[in-house]
Design an enzyme around this catalytic site. Structure first.
Site, PDB file in Angstrom:
ATOM      1  CG  ASP A 237       7.324  33.151  10.494  1.00 44.52           C
ATOM      2  OD1 ASP A 237       6.130  33.529   9.984  1.00 44.52           O
ATOM      3  OD2 ASP A 237       7.737  33.358  11.344  1.00 44.52           O
TER       4      ASP A 237
HETATM    5  C1  BGC Z   1       4.598  34.858  12.245  1.00 46.73           C
HETATM    6  C2  BGC Z   1       3.979  33.634  11.958  1.00 46.73           C
HETATM    7  C3  BGC Z   1       2.723  34.087  11.392  1.00 46.73           C
HETATM    8  C4  BGC Z   1       2.784  34.513   9.949  1.00 46.73           C
HETATM    9  C5  BGC Z   1       1.576  34.816   9.201  1.00 46.73           C
HETATM   10  C6  BGC Z   1       4.494  35.780  10.811  1.00 46.73           C
HETATM   11  O1  BGC Z   1       5.179  37.285  11.023  1.00 46.73           O
HETATM   12  O2  BGC Z   1       6.013  34.863  12.719  1.00 46.73           O
HETATM   13  O3  BGC Z   1       3.728  33.264  13.237  1.00 46.73           O
HETATM   14  O4  BGC Z   1       1.978  32.520  10.950  1.00 46.73           O
HETATM   15  O5  BGC Z   1       3.515  35.694  10.092  1.00 46.73           O
HETATM   16  O6  BGC Z   1       0.965  35.625   9.762  1.00 46.73           O
END
Ligand code: BGC
Length: 774
Positions: A237
């Site tokens: 993530d």
């Molecule tokens: C989120 C993800 C997301 C990623 C990219 C993170 O903060 O938890 O779900 O895909 O950011 O935007």
């Protein structure tokens, strides 16, 4: 584990060839992103880069650093809405449309779907997740992934694993027992991976039992790859990496966003110092490159999409997701050609809340407002009145309330739009309460004082309480309906669409009734999952708590009847499958759709189990009067529980009930089946095994007798004669004493017999006895 697909094999061979030509520096470079959204290209070797974008319910290809800056894209209903459709075919169609938009904008990987379990209704990202039930979430995710990937665009199944709160999300440890992990938090991922092979999985920010998901080799290697046969790559993530070298060792392929030289240098140093074997580095780079090459080959330059068609699909999806929760006196649908005056009340009718906030925020191609659509479909402006009732934060005033009352008083029916404002639910924080803003509640109450025919339409991403529910005639859960939500709501209110959504999460009466009321969200970076396997309806069923609206519940403008539940056999071995069929009939006057739900209950479980669990479902479309037969097939896992002692799934012989109906609390049909276990779990006897465990072991009987004999000073089969002239009472007392001594001995670990016998049984003798049963 199944063999990798031929596509994976083909690209893996190419990737291996390239990896063999790469320097350690190039390999390390590839393992971290190039900025926020792309992987590195290595021109010298012709290695392309790929573009990743959120997901999940609309493309968010960023055009600037602000989350709101992105290319225009269709905003579909968010996951809690889509899941309420219980329609896998629809999820697939949405996936296909999302992929077309990705192809149009040269995006190779869509960051979704999100399938974490809704452990608490307070979870800030619940709007972005499907359900509290792993089978529902897993099957919907599989369909979505098949839709996207069928169009040559990859997905990233997220957030793996046990990511169920936003509070301290980057550091918190989700602490849970092995059985809960396997029965509740992993199966949705397992289903989606086995059925749809997402090209990537996104690991979660949090720790699981103290180990970061990004460094967790049990999750990323043993479970994901070895047990489930995952063929794609794992991406962190955004910002989930803690110790990059540990991550590589654990099988985390790609770090996002890129950390520049920071982690690259650490990887190179680890290789040079022999802490990171080159073979491991190669394996992780190959895994990533396999998908990069495939994704780039799958790009279809020149793709375009029809904005209007996608808007129509978004409308259809919203229409299938909307849930009719209450409809007293069949107040709905309203007659589109009627002359009754309709008061539309609530700012959401003109400024809808239709999506969540955070990384999934989409820049919509169109927007629809329920007020405009009602006017358009319902006979023109003259029939409608409007009052805002509250501001966009949900705050009301005497004046706003008075205007609303006035409109409601002069109308024949009032439709109040209410729910949760943007500031109440988002990625990044959990909700503070289950309540709607006070202004919305006051408004509903004020309107219902002057108007007896009140419909409440809700716009919210997760469960809310409804202390006002008894004061209104109809309640429509609209969810966060996406950009076409206004049209879909008008479709349902005016009967163009017969509502067919069912709750994919329980709506409780009060926060105090919820499974995590005592623990959520934890403290000092520790989230204790004390409720274990009992989340969602599993908890409300077990505690016999009446929810406001149960899991699986939703009304229709027509009615359905269930009959003829038939099982393929009355008894099966655990290795066999069981076919199930049931008839469902539309007994009303309108065409409609019903979600047929099948739950399994073990009748007299020897381990604690939920009173029932969803195992299969099907959405069936029926004309008025039409009847269809629905078929399901159940297999071993549908009867099994996770046995922590064996670290594996186990089925106990016994009677199971197959329950079928239209809601978790309305299952009119029941049949039973005997399931015979065919596996006997091997029990390893040790010094710590209780004395009675020796008796149950196939080779342990003789040891059991010897342990008893050592303790009692005589063999239980050869008791000393009883003293003469005992009265009946004395004899009964003696017997009672003997019995309780036996219970006492049987419950103690074997090694304690050594202490109690003061050396009659020695440690060495016990060791020798254990040898005989090993
Ligand atoms: C989120 C993800 C997301 C990623 C990219 C993170 O903060 O938890 O779900 O895909 O950011 O935007």
């Amino acid at each position: 584990m199944a063999a990798p697909s031929s596509e994976t094999k083909k690209y893996r061979t190419k990737a291996q060839g390239l990896v063999s030509q790469m320097t350690v520096e190039e390999k390390a470079r590839l393992l971290s992103g190039n900025g926020s959204w792309t992987t590195h290209a290595i021109e010298r070797l012709g290695i392309p880069s790929i573009f990743m974008a959120d997901g999940p319910h609309g493309l968010r290809k960023a055009t600037g650093p602000n989350t709101a800056e992105s290319v225009p894209a269709t905003c579909f209903p968010t996951a809690s809405a889509l899941a309420s459709s219980w329609n896998t075919e629809l999820l697939k169609q949405v996936g296909e449309a999302l992929a077309r938009e990705c192809q149009t904008h040269d995006v190779q990987l869509l960051l979704g779907p999100g399938i974490n379990m809704k452990r608490s209704p307070l979870g800030g990202r619940n709007f972005e997740y499907f359900s509290e039930d792993p089978v529902l979430a897993g099957q919907l995710a599989a369909a979505y992934i098949q839709g996207v990937q069928g169009q040559g665009v990859g997905t990233s199944l997220k957030h793996f694993a046990v990511n169920n709160q936003e509070h301290e999300r980057m550091v918190s440890s989700s602490n849970l027992d092995e059985r809960t992990l396997h029965e509740i938090y992993l199966p949705a991922f397992e289903i989606a991976i086995k059925e749809a092979q997402p090209w990537s999985v996104m690991c979660a920010y949090n720790k699981v039992n103290g180990v970061y998901a990004s460094e967790n080799d049990v999750l990323l290697e043993r479970i994901l790859r070895d047990e489930w046969g995952f063929e794609g790559f794992v991406v962190s993530d955004w910002g989930a990496v803690s110790d990059r070298v540990k991550g590589v060792m654990a099988g985390l392929n790609l770090e996002m966003p890129g950390s520049g030289e920071v982690n690259r240098k650490k990887i190179i140093a680890a290789v040079e110092e022999g802490r990171l074997p080159v073979s491991k580095l190669d394996e992780v780079v190959t895994g990533l490159l396999t998908v990069v090459l495939r994704a780039k080959d799958s790009h279809r330059p020149g793709t375009t999409y029809d904005v209007e068609q996608h808007q129509e699909l978004a409308r259809k999806a919203a229409g299938e997701s909307i849930i009719l929760l209450k409809n007293e006196d069949a107040l709905l649908p309203l007659d589109p050609r009627g002359t009754t005056k309709i008061a539309v009340i609530g700012a959401f009718a003109k400024t809808p809340r239709y999506q969540g906030a955070g990384s999934s925020q989409v820049n919509p191609t169109r927007q629809s407002r329920a007020y405009d659509e009602l006017v358009r479909l319902g006979g023109g402006e003259a029939r409608f009145g409007y009052a805002a009732g509250y501001d966009l934060e949900g705050v009301t005033s005497e004046q706003l309330i008075e205007e609303a009352r006035k409109q409601a008083r002069h109308a024949d029916v009032a439709i109040v739009f209410a729910g949760l404002p943007d500031s109440h639910e988002s990625e990044g924080f959990d909700r503070a309460s289950l309540e709607m803003p006070e202004g919305h509640i006051r408004l509903i109450e004020a309107v219902s004082e002057v108007q007896s025919r009140v419909v409440v339409v809700l716009m919210n991403g997760s469960a809310i309480t409804m202390p006002w529910a008894g004061k209104v005639k109809a309640i429509v859960e609209g969810w966060l309906t996406g950009q076409a939500g206004g049209s879909a709501i008008a479709d349902v209110l005016l009967g163009q669409v017969n509502p067919s959504g069912k709750l994919s999460e329980t709506f409780p009466l009060r926060l105090e009734d919820t499974p995590t009321a005592l623990e959520f969200p934890g403290l000092h970076q520790q989230a204790h999952y004390g409720e274990g396997i009992f989340i969602g309806y599993r908890y409300y069923d077990k505690r016999a708590i009446q929810p406001l609206f149960p899991f699986g519940f939703g009304l229709s403008y027509t009615t359905f009847a269930y009959s003829d539940l038939r099982l393929g056999a009355s008894s099966i071995k655990e290795t066999e499958t069981l076919s199930v069929e049931v008839k469902v009939k539309n007994t009303g006057k309108l065409a409609g759709k019903e979600v047929v739900q099948l739950y399994v209950r073990e009748n007299k479980p020897r381990v604690v189990r939920p009173p029932k669990e969803l195992k299969a479902f099907a959405k069936v479309s029926l004309e008025a009067g039409q009847e269809k037969t629905v078929r399901f097939e159940l297999s071993r896992r549908d009867f099994a529980y996770f046995d922590s002692a064996q670290h594996d799934w186990a089925v106990q012989s016994g009677e199971f009930e197959i329950l079928v109906g239209g809601s978790s609390r309305d299952l009119p049909l029941k049949q039973t089946v005997q399931v015979q276990s065919t596996r006997t779990a091997p029990v390893t006897l040790t010094r710590d095994s209780t004395v009675k465990e020796f008796l149950k072991h196939p080779q342990g009987k003789a040891v059991h007798s010897r342990l008893l004999e050592a303790f009692l000073g005589y063999s239980p089969d050869n008791k000393p004669p009883e003293p003469p002239n005992l009265t009946d009472e004395e004899r009964a007392a003696r017997k009672k004493g003997e019995d309780s001594t036996l219970v006492f001995i049987n419950d103690m670990p074997a090694y304690k017999v050594v202490n109690f016998t003061q050396g009659r049984l020695t440690d060495q003798m016990l060791e020798e006895m254990l040898e005989t049963v090993r």
